[in-house]
Design a protein around this motif. Structure first.
Motif, PDB file in Angstrom:
ATOM      1  N   GLU A   1       0.843  -1.198   0.000  1.00  0.00           N
ATOM      2  CA  GLU A   1       0.000   0.000   0.000  1.00  0.00           C
ATOM      3  C   GLU A   1       0.885   1.256   0.000  1.00  0.00           C
ATOM      4  O   GLU A   1       1.627   1.488   0.957  1.00  0.00           O
TER       5      GLU A   1
ATOM      6  N   LYS B   1       0.651   4.504   0.532  1.00  0.00           N
ATOM      7  CA  LYS B   1       0.651   5.487   1.625  1.00  0.00           C
ATOM      8  C   LYS B   1       1.360   4.947   2.870  1.00  0.00           C
ATOM      9  O   LYS B   1       2.111   5.660   3.536  1.00  0.00           O
ATOM     10  N   VAL B   2       1.132   3.684   3.182  1.00  0.00           N
ATOM     11  CA  VAL B   2       1.764   3.077   4.354  1.00  0.00           C
ATOM     12  C   VAL B   2       3.282   3.134   4.211  1.00  0.00           C
ATOM     13  O   VAL B   2       4.003   3.559   5.130  1.00  0.00           O
ATOM     14  N   TYR B   3       3.770   2.740   3.043  1.00  0.00           N
ATOM     15  CA  TYR B   3       5.222   2.687   2.871  1.00  0.00           C
ATOM     16  C   TYR B   3       5.835   4.064   2.690  1.00  0.00           C
ATOM     17  O   TYR B   3       6.975   4.302   3.092  1.00  0.00           O
ATOM     18  N   GLN B   4       5.098   4.991   2.090  1.00  0.00           N
ATOM     19  CA  GLN B   4       5.606   6.361   1.983  1.00  0.00           C
ATOM     20  C   GLN B   4       5.893   6.933   3.367  1.00  0.00           C
ATOM     21  O   GLN B   4       6.955   7.507   3.609  1.00  0.00           O
ATOM     22  N   TYR B   5       4.959   6.756   4.282  1.00  0.00           N
ATOM     23  CA  TYR B   5       5.153   7.289   5.631  1.00  0.00           C
ATOM     24  C   TYR B   5       6.267   6.542   6.366  1.00  0.00           C
ATOM     25  O   TYR B   5       7.150   7.161   6.968  1.00  0.00           O
ATOM     26  N   LEU B   6       6.230   5.208   6.338  1.00  0.00           N
ATOM     27  CA  LEU B   6       7.225   4.434   7.087  1.00  0.00           C
ATOM     28  C   LEU B   6       8.634   4.699   6.557  1.00  0.00           C
ATOM     29  O   LEU B   6       9.592   4.860   7.323  1.00  0.00           O
TER      30      LEU B   6
END
Lengths: 342, 342
Positions: free
Chosen positions: B68, B70-75
């Motif tokens: 996903e 968005k999840v990986y962009q933030y992490l």
């Protein structure tokens, strides 16, 4: 305590018509102000609060397509963490993503998990076990049982603002997102079979326009009505005059705020045994928890057995605003290792 | 210096076929290692580097729909800032969003603006004037002239790895994203009129599938060929044997990496006078900067006047890898207020 409440910017805080995350964030902000805490609410610029309001995003992104969601999501989230030194605690209502900032500040962060927006956000919650989580029902924890939960706190409503009515009309109602998850099609199927009246109200999200066109709209007539997205006053009126509330969901409910709103007005609820429903409805006392449409049909026929005052009493006892605020304050104090000052 | 390079996770670093941000991030990481710096590259888990690699996202999100974004962009973004104390400088290649973390750490942050992904990201750059920006062309600054630019640094390529060829074949080529911005349809229109050969290669993004089907595919034949997304070796071969490179873009180019790659092999470029094109092509010496398809047609007819060795020499002088690495090192030192140690 100096408390920062990070609301969502999807809708205004409090929302005008729809926005459960924003509604709860607002109630907690207002409740903590009443308890004497110094509260700063991070929300859209058009939000209303007795707390101090801070904002980056001027308007709700769901109502203003000119505002690029990703830009405002990041700016909004960063803004509270940049002020972290000013607060004793940051209370996050804006999904898992703000946790990615949590290790960069000293202020403790507690998140109300209003639902798992996707299975993959669970890894964010797992990674940031330096923070604390509040579930909104025990059932909702099943998506991620091993997180660092500090409490389960059911949503609360200002019960006195919900008029109790012991003499309902002859219609059933459903209020909520018009979505297959909420089983609006199931409610329609049942009332058609039984030839009873149904009034439906709630948001049709862009992802559910097709669903509405195909599954709902063709069945609308004088007995089955869709009232659109209605405001709080109309909602209360619709709920209190309903004979019953039909929530024949197909997906586990995280909490079910409209169910307690219905019960507060005396209206019993028939809900599917999925997710939090059996925590909200006391089976055979404030409605029926059912496992199939056949059981729902039987429940409708037995609904006269439910005493409407029992519904009201259950909400007063377990789902009041005061109880919710009290429990959140206890959580803040527990995190800070403090005792209550008042 | 202890340097953190934050690459994008859209593609592997370095990319296998497409990924200009990842390519430049990789070249800078490798170049800084060669200069003796201690470099940590934050990129996808399958990336390759002589620096230390740190990763949260196992694979490129553009190739793995199960991840996903968005999840990986933030992490991914949070991971470098959580390590900030370990570094003298953080060099961001991952758009404006990571800047939202910059005020929470003491380590200075410099961002290469690889292009403005939307007009609204400019407000992020403006808000985080506590950090430093590097433009990739003076033209690209026109989108946001008032930012805190510390330098303009043109991209560089390892010129020696590009074979020079003085005797080209009889085809023109275009390599790049197959998109209306890049004017692939303009190139086709012109070569059809002049009955000359064109070889096209590059990525068809999901947003451009319609464009390809309607504007490109119907014109393909033995003289106008689409070769797909090709690897580095095939790209170099295609470029060096081309008589000219047609870049009839309709949108301002930020830099134009394939243009310098073409010139490195001796192939002159005809480019539209939009964005960085006149900074990359020396008009009438390494190709032609044109303002219309009529001018482009004249340019094709005059292309024999261009000396292929001039193209090569311009790249050696202005667009070498060594020059780019040297300029970035100067920027790091300037930010840290230091003089060069070697």
């Amino acid at each position: 305590m100096k408390i920062a409440i990070l609301s969502s910017i999807h809708w205004r805080t409090p929302p005008i018509k729809y926005g459960p995350w924003e509604l709860i964030a607002s109630r907690i902000a207002e409740g903590m102000v009443k308890l004497g805490h110094t509260v700063t609410l991070y929300a859209t610029g058009d939000s209303e609060t007795t707390a101090r309001l801070k904002w980056v995003c001027p308007k709700p992104i769901m109502e203003n397509s000119a505002l690029e969601p990703k830009v405002y999501q990041y700016l909004h989230t960063a803004s509270v963490f940049e002020d972290a030194d000013q607060y004793d605690i940051i209370h996050n209502h804006y999904d898992a993503f703000p946790l990615c900032f949590s290790k960069l500040v000293k202020t403790p962060v507690v998140t109300t998990i209003h639902g798992f927006s996707s299975p993959q956000v669970i890894q964010i919650y797992k990674r940031y076990s330096n923070t604390y989580y509040v579930s909104i029902s025990y059932a909702d924890r099943k998506h991620a049982p091993d997180l660092n939960y500090i409490a389960n706190i059911y949503h609360g409503i200002p019960v006195n603002e919900y008029p109790y009515n012991s003499k309902p009309d002859n219609y059933f109602c459903f209020i909520g997102r018009i979505s297959p998850d909420k089983g609006v099609h199931n409610a329609i199927r049942l009332v058609k079979k039984l030839n009873i009246n149904l009034k439906i109200a709630g948001l049709i999200g862009s992802e559910n326009k097709d669903y509405f066109e195909k599954e709902i709209k063709p069945h609308l007539n004088s007995k089955i009505q869709y009232l659109g997205l209605i405001n709080e006053e109309k909602k209360k009126s619709l709920l209190k005059n309903a004979y019953g509330f039909l929530h024949l969901n197909t997906y586990p409910e995280g909490f079910g705020l409209t169910l307690i709103e219905a019960m507060a007005t005396g209206t019993p609820v028939i809900g599917m045994n999925l997710g939090s429903i059996p925590e909200v409805i006391e089976n055979q006392k404030t409605g029926f928890v059912v496992s199939s449409l056949e059981e729902a049909e039987k429940a409708i026929k037995q609904l006269a057995k439910i005493k409407r005052e029992n519904c009201r009493q259950r909400v007063e006892k377990y789902f009041s605003l005061e109880r919710m605020i009290d429990e959140y304050e206890k959580v803040y104090l527990k995190i800070l290792g403090k005792r209550r000052a008042h």
